[in-house]
Design a protein around this motif. Sequence first.
Motif, mmCIF file in Angstrom:
data_model
loop_
_atom_site.group_PDB
_atom_site.id
_atom_site.type_symbol
_atom_site.label_atom_id
_atom_site.label_comp_id
_atom_site.label_asym_id
_atom_site.label_seq_id
_atom_site.Cartn_x
_atom_site.Cartn_y
_atom_site.Cartn_z
ATOM 1 N N GLN A 1 -8.760 10.901 -0.384
ATOM 2 C CA GLN A 1 -9.083 10.277 -1.350
ATOM 3 C C GLN A 1 -7.456 10.959 -2.951
ATOM 4 O O GLN A 1 -7.284 9.605 -3.708
ATOM 5 C CB GLN A 1 -10.150 11.840 -1.627
ATOM 6 N N VAL A 2 -6.892 11.657 -2.482
ATOM 7 C CA VAL A 2 -5.998 11.925 -3.238
ATOM 8 C C VAL A 2 -4.547 11.339 -2.082
ATOM 9 O O VAL A 2 -4.773 11.437 -1.075
ATOM 10 C CB VAL A 2 -5.215 13.786 -3.520
ATOM 11 N N PRO A 3 -3.619 11.050 -2.860
ATOM 12 C CA PRO A 3 -3.182 10.038 -2.203
ATOM 13 C C PRO A 3 -2.095 10.995 -1.137
ATOM 14 O O PRO A 3 -1.862 12.737 -1.860
ATOM 15 C CB PRO A 3 -1.676 9.738 -3.257
ATOM 16 N N TYR B 1 0.743 -1.297 -0.174
ATOM 17 C CA TYR B 1 0.077 0.050 -0.298
ATOM 18 C C TYR B 1 0.923 0.920 -0.339
ATOM 19 O O TYR B 1 0.720 2.347 -0.547
ATOM 20 C CB TYR B 1 -0.902 -0.238 1.255
ATOM 21 N N ILE B 2 1.863 1.580 0.667
ATOM 22 C CA ILE B 2 2.839 2.622 0.745
ATOM 23 C C ILE B 2 3.435 2.521 -0.516
ATOM 24 O O ILE B 2 3.480 3.665 -1.243
ATOM 25 C CB ILE B 2 3.640 1.820 1.787
ATOM 26 N N VAL B 3 4.349 1.509 -1.550
ATOM 27 C CA VAL B 3 4.566 1.754 -2.563
ATOM 28 C C VAL B 3 3.406 2.496 -3.500
ATOM 29 O O VAL B 3 3.817 3.039 -3.990
ATOM 30 C CB VAL B 3 4.884 0.469 -2.345
ATOM 31 N N ALA C 1 3.274 5.933 -3.287
ATOM 32 C CA ALA C 1 3.955 6.924 -3.622
ATOM 33 C C ALA C 1 4.040 6.569 -5.098
ATOM 34 O O ALA C 1 4.354 7.809 -5.938
ATOM 35 C CB ALA C 1 5.552 5.718 -3.112
ATOM 36 N N VAL C 2 4.109 5.535 -5.706
ATOM 37 C CA VAL C 2 3.876 5.572 -6.835
ATOM 38 C C VAL C 2 2.158 6.160 -7.367
ATOM 39 O O VAL C 2 3.000 6.680 -8.297
ATOM 40 C CB VAL C 2 3.826 3.773 -8.254
ATOM 41 N N ALA C 3 1.647 6.430 -6.810
ATOM 42 C CA ALA C 3 0.373 6.993 -7.473
ATOM 43 C C ALA C 3 0.507 8.969 -7.284
ATOM 44 O O ALA C 3 -0.194 9.575 -7.374
ATOM 45 C CB ALA C 3 -0.702 6.252 -6.900
#
Length: 293
Positions: A137-139, A39-41, A44-46
């Motif tokens: 909603q927004v990372p 989830y953390i990665v 970061a990607v998003a």
Amino acid sequence: MKIRKAVIPVAGLGTRFLPATKAIPKEMLTIVDRPTIQYIVEEAVASGIEQIVFVTSEGKSAIENHFDYNFHLDAVLKEKNKVTLGEEINNISNLIDVVSVRQKKPLGLGHAIWTARNVIGDEPFMVLLGDDMVLSQVPCAKQMISLFEQVGESIVAIQRVPMNQTHQYGIVEGEDDDRERTVRITRMVEKPAPGTTESDMAIIGRYILMPDIFNILSTTTPGHGGEIQLTDALLALTKKRAMYAYEFQGTRYDAGDKMGYLKAIIAYGLRHPDLGQSLREHLLEVTAAYDPS
Ligand code: G1P
């Protein structure tokens, strides 16, 4: 200045979750169908991060393997014609470029970040702590990068906590900035003794840091708990350049704590497209029928 790289420290022993973490890293504990670290990665990607630096220690190879291509598993899934599952598994290894560095001694969060200095180089970067999961909603990292594009200086994510919990966090003090949800930091302290701060602004495990932090960390002496604290180095950085605290939008779960972990499982489970509805019904049923005797 684009934020391209993120450091995720994963060297901790996970003692709060023993015996579950005796043989597996705490970052590999599952929330619904994925390990917490995924989830953390994915956050970061998003948020546009292109490279992850894991700061690891002995016994953490399961994390590296999780983000690697598994030739044997791929072959078996192909043989069994499990195409969708195979693609899903391979997608994890295609998510992002991953680098690992070893923290050779458990000297604290500040030391863990310093260990990544040669991979980061001379550019601002993100830090994400694996215990802090943020549903939004927004990372959360993306919200911070948007603010960074305006201020061009270090940012720490904060949330307001009850005053009787401030001793569990790094606490920042500061002055309101013109920008929404933003405070310009004047002081910060790692896990202040109760009654020694009037601020309820607690640091949550997301930071954007200017590379100057590495020089400061190289001379930061042990602080709270005898560890080299990132918060102490950040305080030193505020003497040289501006630093901001940002009250992110979203809900944070402390997955490093048993209760926080259970709450995260329920929160992510309720939002799961296939399982959410049944879980909601089940929770209502068991809560109504619960008999503590
Ligand atoms: C770390 C930081 C602390 C921060 C916290 C957030 O502490 O040192 O400043 O408030 O993460 O989760 P830890 O929880 O690792 O002791």
